[in-house]
Design a protein around this motif. Sequence first.
Motif, PDB file in Angstrom:
ATOM      1  N   ILE A  81       0.836  -1.204   0.000  1.00  0.00           N
ATOM      2  CA  ILE A  81       0.000   0.000   0.000  1.00  0.00           C
ATOM      3  C   ILE A  81       0.868   1.251   0.000  1.00  0.00           C
ATOM      4  O   ILE A  81       0.556   2.229  -0.699  1.00  0.00           O
ATOM      5  CB  ILE A  81      -0.991  -0.019   1.182  1.00  0.00           C
ATOM      6  CG1 ILE A  81      -2.104  -1.031   0.882  1.00  0.00           C
ATOM      7  CG2 ILE A  81      -1.565   1.365   1.456  1.00  0.00           C
ATOM      8  CD1 ILE A  81      -3.078  -1.270   2.016  1.00  0.00           C
ATOM      9  N   LYS A  82       1.966   1.236   0.750  1.00  0.00           N
ATOM     10  CA  LYS A  82       2.868   2.401   0.778  1.00  0.00           C
ATOM     11  C   LYS A  82       3.340   2.771  -0.618  1.00  0.00           C
ATOM     12  O   LYS A  82       3.518   3.944  -0.935  1.00  0.00           O
ATOM     13  CB  LYS A  82       4.075   2.119   1.677  1.00  0.00           C
ATOM     14  CG  LYS A  82       3.769   2.152   3.145  1.00  0.00           C
ATOM     15  CD  LYS A  82       5.007   1.838   3.971  1.00  0.00           C
ATOM     16  CE  LYS A  82       4.624   1.672   5.427  1.00  0.00           C
ATOM     17  NZ  LYS A  82       5.748   1.198   6.245  1.00  0.00           N
ATOM     18  N   ASN A  83       3.563   1.752  -1.444  1.00  0.00           N
ATOM     19  CA  ASN A  83       4.084   1.987  -2.792  1.00  0.00           C
ATOM     20  C   ASN A  83       2.996   2.050  -3.867  1.00  0.00           C
ATOM     21  O   ASN A  83       3.305   2.310  -5.028  1.00  0.00           O
ATOM     22  CB  ASN A  83       5.085   0.884  -3.148  1.00  0.00           C
ATOM     23  CG  ASN A  83       6.253   0.843  -2.189  1.00  0.00           C
ATOM     24  OD1 ASN A  83       6.721   1.884  -1.741  1.00  0.00           O
ATOM     25  ND2 ASN A  83       6.705  -0.356  -1.846  1.00  0.00           N
ATOM     26  N   ASN A  84       1.744   1.789  -3.489  1.00  0.00           N
ATOM     27  CA  ASN A  84       0.643   1.735  -4.472  1.00  0.00           C
ATOM     28  C   ASN A  84      -0.617   2.359  -3.890  1.00  0.00           C
ATOM     29  O   ASN A  84      -1.668   1.743  -3.860  1.00  0.00           O
ATOM     30  CB  ASN A  84       0.368   0.276  -4.864  1.00  0.00           C
ATOM     31  CG  ASN A  84       1.564  -0.388  -5.507  1.00  0.00           C
ATOM     32  OD1 ASN A  84       1.816  -0.199  -6.684  1.00  0.00           O
ATOM     33  ND2 ASN A  84       2.320  -1.149  -4.722  1.00  0.00           N
ATOM     34  N   ARG A  85      -0.530   3.575  -3.430  1.00  0.00           N
ATOM     35  CA  ARG A  85      -1.634   4.232  -2.714  1.00  0.00           C
ATOM     36  C   ARG A  85      -2.903   4.407  -3.555  1.00  0.00           C
ATOM     37  O   ARG A  85      -3.966   4.622  -3.000  1.00  0.00           O
ATOM     38  CB  ARG A  85      -1.187   5.577  -2.167  1.00  0.00           C
ATOM     39  CG  ARG A  85      -0.133   5.442  -1.082  1.00  0.00           C
ATOM     40  CD  ARG A  85      -0.244   6.557  -0.080  1.00  0.00           C
ATOM     41  NE  ARG A  85       0.723   6.403   0.989  1.00  0.00           N
ATOM     42  CZ  ARG A  85       0.477   5.737   2.109  1.00  0.00           C
ATOM     43  NH1 ARG A  85      -0.679   5.174   2.298  1.00  0.00           N
ATOM     44  NH2 ARG A  85       1.398   5.650   3.037  1.00  0.00           N
ATOM     45  N   HIS A  86      -2.768   4.320  -4.862  1.00  0.00           N
ATOM     46  CA  HIS A  86      -3.935   4.530  -5.725  1.00  0.00           C
ATOM     47  C   HIS A  86      -4.460   3.229  -6.328  1.00  0.00           C
ATOM     48  O   HIS A  86      -5.284   3.248  -7.234  1.00  0.00           O
ATOM     49  CB  HIS A  86      -3.602   5.548  -6.823  1.00  0.00           C
ATOM     50  CG  HIS A  86      -3.214   6.876  -6.262  1.00  0.00           C
ATOM     51  ND1 HIS A  86      -4.117   7.698  -5.622  1.00  0.00           N
ATOM     52  CD2 HIS A  86      -2.022   7.509  -6.195  1.00  0.00           C
ATOM     53  CE1 HIS A  86      -3.501   8.774  -5.201  1.00  0.00           C
ATOM     54  NE2 HIS A  86      -2.226   8.696  -5.533  1.00  0.00           N
ATOM     55  N   ASN A  87      -3.983   2.114  -5.802  1.00  0.00           N
ATOM     56  CA  ASN A  87      -4.417   0.806  -6.293  1.00  0.00           C
ATOM     57  C   ASN A  87      -5.517   0.277  -5.364  1.00  0.00           C
ATOM     58  O   ASN A  87      -5.256  -0.054  -4.206  1.00  0.00           O
ATOM     59  CB  ASN A  87      -3.228  -0.155  -6.341  1.00  0.00           C
ATOM     60  CG  ASN A  87      -3.583  -1.488  -6.940  1.00  0.00           C
ATOM     61  OD1 ASN A  87      -4.642  -2.038  -6.674  1.00  0.00           O
ATOM     62  ND2 ASN A  87      -2.675  -2.019  -7.744  1.00  0.00           N
ATOM     63  N   TYR A  88      -6.722   0.205  -5.874  1.00  0.00           N
ATOM     64  CA  TYR A  88      -7.869  -0.201  -5.057  1.00  0.00           C
ATOM     65  C   TYR A  88      -7.776  -1.648  -4.576  1.00  0.00           C
ATOM     66  O   TYR A  88      -8.255  -1.997  -3.510  1.00  0.00           O
ATOM     67  CB  TYR A  88      -9.184   0.019  -5.813  1.00  0.00           C
ATOM     68  CG  TYR A  88      -9.367  -0.844  -7.037  1.00  0.00           C
ATOM     69  CD1 TYR A  88     -10.094  -2.027  -6.971  1.00  0.00           C
ATOM     70  CD2 TYR A  88      -8.831  -0.479  -8.268  1.00  0.00           C
ATOM     71  CE1 TYR A  88     -10.269  -2.828  -8.082  1.00  0.00           C
ATOM     72  CE2 TYR A  88      -9.001  -1.266  -9.391  1.00  0.00           C
ATOM     73  CZ  TYR A  88      -9.716  -2.443  -9.291  1.00  0.00           C
ATOM     74  OH  TYR A  88      -9.886  -3.230 -10.391  1.00  0.00           O
ATOM     75  N   ILE A  89      -7.124  -2.505  -5.353  1.00  0.00           N
ATOM     76  CA  ILE A  89      -7.034  -3.927  -5.011  1.00  0.00           C
ATOM     77  C   ILE A  89      -6.280  -4.138  -3.697  1.00  0.00           C
ATOM     78  O   ILE A  89      -6.659  -4.977  -2.884  1.00  0.00           O
ATOM     79  CB  ILE A  89      -6.360  -4.726  -6.152  1.00  0.00           C
ATOM     80  CG1 ILE A  89      -7.245  -4.735  -7.401  1.00  0.00           C
ATOM     81  CG2 ILE A  89      -6.038  -6.153  -5.722  1.00  0.00           C
ATOM     82  CD1 ILE A  89      -8.504  -5.551  -7.296  1.00  0.00           C
ATOM     83  N   VAL A  90      -5.214  -3.368  -3.477  1.00  0.00           N
ATOM     84  CA  VAL A  90      -4.425  -3.583  -2.256  1.00  0.00           C
ATOM     85  C   VAL A  90      -5.230  -3.253  -1.004  1.00  0.00           C
ATOM     86  O   VAL A  90      -5.099  -3.917   0.022  1.00  0.00           O
ATOM     87  CB  VAL A  90      -3.078  -2.809  -2.286  1.00  0.00           C
ATOM     88  CG1 VAL A  90      -2.156  -3.375  -3.351  1.00  0.00           C
ATOM     89  CG2 VAL A  90      -3.281  -1.321  -2.462  1.00  0.00           C
TER      90      VAL A  90
END
Length: 181
Positions: free
Chosen positions: A28-37
């Motif tokens: 999540i820290k590296n993919n804040r805009h990814n809804y799946i995480v």
Amino acid sequence: INEELNNVQKLFSEGRYQLALRKINTLIKNNRHNYIVYNYRGIILVALKKSSEAINNFQKTLELNPDFTEAIGNIGMAYHEMNYVKEAIENYKKAYELSGLVQFEINLGNLYLQIRKNEKAIYHFNSSLKKDNLNEYVHQLLAEAYIRDLKYDLAIEHHKIAISINSSNPKNYFLLGSDYI
């Protein structure tokens, strides 16, 4: 990210929830805009009995992708875990209406079975079987609902169907045998 999500999913399926949570938090820290995480983190949090936190993650999922209706069903799952029956029912219904995914109807039937609303459970299980008649688990659940309604012939019929779907599952034979006790 797919490989990392697969790793998280593997940890989760092995019951290693704390490690899965640490890995998903890093993602999540590296993919804040990814809804799946966020959806994955919510599922892990439900398994850790942190359903309030899970709901926040499912809501973040919907904020990032309002069309991801599985998150609505997952909110229902979190409410179900917290024993907030009304909210769980509302979310399962909404998820099913929007997505048509049979799993949400099964979840709804299961919830009705747990709160002893057998007629509604039977309705939802039968409805889900119209979409997937080879779901062994639903036949088991439906048989349980029929037992609670004292409809033993129908319970036996669905336990036999479960056996025909998966004859190598000893639980099916045990459940069928229980019908005769």
